[in-house]
Design an enzyme around this catalytic site. Structure first.
Site, short mmCIF file in Angstrom:
data_model
loop_
_atom_site.label_atom_id
_atom_site.label_comp_id
_atom_site.label_asym_id
_atom_site.label_seq_id
_atom_site.Cartn_x
_atom_site.Cartn_y
_atom_site.Cartn_z
N MET A 127 14.09 23.70 1.05
CA MET A 127 13.51 23.03 0.50
C MET A 127 14.42 21.98 -1.16
SD MET A 127 10.28 24.80 -2.17
CE MET A 127 9.54 25.51 -0.73
N TYR B 119 19.56 28.22 7.74
CA TYR B 119 18.18 29.27 7.84
C TYR B 119 18.39 29.65 9.22
CZ TYR B 119 16.33 29.24 3.50
OH TYR B 119 14.83 30.00 1.82
N LYS C 235 0.91 -0.67 0.19
CA LYS C 235 -0.17 -0.52 0.06
C LYS C 235 0.80 1.25 -0.22
CE LYS C 235 -0.16 0.08 5.12
NZ LYS C 235 -1.56 0.16 6.27
N ARG D 1 -8.93 0.84 16.10
CA ARG D 1 -9.23 0.82 15.36
C ARG D 1 -10.10 0.57 13.91
NH1 ARG D 1 -3.64 1.99 11.86
NH2 ARG D 1 -4.73 -0.76 11.20
#
Length: 364
Positions: A304, A256, A35, A131
């Site tokens: 990024m 950053y 999956k 669940r």
């Protein structure tokens, strides 16, 4: 020259890991869990590698299953979340898909359905994960109603999911298995409970079908800290390229926010991978990475499209040299541990712009 963000997928490793599952559960049939786009490795790529080696495939929904059928795969395919709407029943019948049934509305929809051909179903038991699935006291009645549905094949299976099998010292798994067995007591049909951790760590969970998932991709399913770990082969190498080598001074900040500064004059490599490629932005300085075949570490924040690495103490590194973020010498579990996540998430978050390149051999 392309940016070269890519993930090579080793088909031989996928098959070797399935053989490890087979060796752990030699009497059981294997439902390979592919999956979420084959855990990010590529749905058709993984299915192609495992065709003829697994008795069935398990996916999330009809979209994934129909993609496999359109690609020519004829294996049994199980929809782990079953139908999401009534019209999924006709889709399942048309494509010969098997349904996991976990809710009363699904049972009622099958009871009323007029399908072109009958479908195979698996009744999901909530043995303690809370669940999806029927509570143990409702299993017998749900099974009875399914046997009365004309569009349901006679060989109804029973399935549950183990919540804590990744900790081999947690008694919750034994309690779940006891609950599962009691809920299905006296009812005919195949049973399935074992995920990867169950396959490798809980033989009592094997029953008739096992459902290996993360282990197929070469990552350990265990989090319990035991020294003994399964011998699994990483199937993915997530790779970029060194695009710059900077020679910085002591005190120079990197990235950053200036969260990391050079403790001395040192070389820093800039690699063409960032959070836009699925690499975790929150990966801390010190997270392991391999550059030009040498193990080193991240420095500074992830951008990024780029990240920076410490080149101190390495043989010379040049622009164009390969960088492997995980796979090879650095396992995905190590990166995940440094980032406070799991290998599953690293694999599944990788976006389409990262090229998947199948290879069939020992070298990633």
């Amino acid at each position: 020259m392309s940016r070269a963000a890519r993930a090579t997928v080793n088909l031989s490793a996928l098959r070797a890991n399935l053989r490890t599952a087979r060796a752990a559960a030699p009497q059981q049939r294997i439902m390979a869990v592919i999956k979420s786009d084959g855990y990010g490795h590529g749905l058709a790529v993984v299915a192609g590698a495992l065709t003829g080696h697994a008795e069935a495939f398990a996916v999330t929904d009809a979209d994934e299953a129909e993609a496999l059928r359109a690609a020519g795969f004829r294996e049994r395919i199980v929809l782990l979340q079953g139908p999401f709407a009534v019209d999924d029943l006709a889709r399942a019948a048309a494509a010969d898909l098997e349904l996991v049934i976990h809710a009363h509305w699904q049972v009622e929809a099958l009871a009323q359905a007029q399908l072109a051909s009958p479908v195979t179903v698996w009744l999901k038991v909530d043995s303690g994960m809370h669940r999806l699935g029927f509570p143990p006291e409702e299993v017998q009645d749900a099974w009875r109603r399914l046997t009365e549905a004309s569009c349901v094949r006679a060989d109804i299976g029973f399935l549950t999911h183990l919540a804590c099998a990744d900790d081999r010292d947690d008694p919750a798994t034994e309690r779940q298995l006891e609950t599962f067995q009691a809920a299905c007591d006296g009812l005919p049909g195949p049973r399935s409970a074992a995920n990867s951790a169950g396959v490798l760590g809980w033989p009592a969970s094997h029953y008739d079908w096992v459902r290996p998932g993360i282990m197929l991709y070469g990552a350990s399913p265990f989090v319990d800290g035991r020294d003994e770990q399964p011998a699994l082969q990483p199937a993915m190498a997530f790779q970029g390229r060194v695009v710059a080598v900077r020679h910085l001074r002591a005190g120079d900040p990197v990235g950053y926010g200036a969260t990391w500064s050079c403790p001395e004059a040192m070389p820093v490599g800039v690699v063409s991978i960032g959070y836009g490629d699925g690499y975790p932005r929150h990966a801390p300085s010190g997270t392991p990475v391999e550059v030009a075949g040498q193990r080193t570490r991240l420095v500074g924040r992830i951008s990024m499209d780029m990240l920076a690495v410490d080149l101190r103490g390495l043989d010379p590194v040049a622009e164009g040299d390969p960088a492997i973020l995980w796979g090879g010498a650095v396992r995905a579990e190590e990166v995940a541990g440094a980032c406070g996540t799991i290998a599953y998430e690293l694999f599944c978050r990788m976006p389409p712009r990262v090229r998947r390149e199948p290879v069939d051999g020992e070298t990633l």
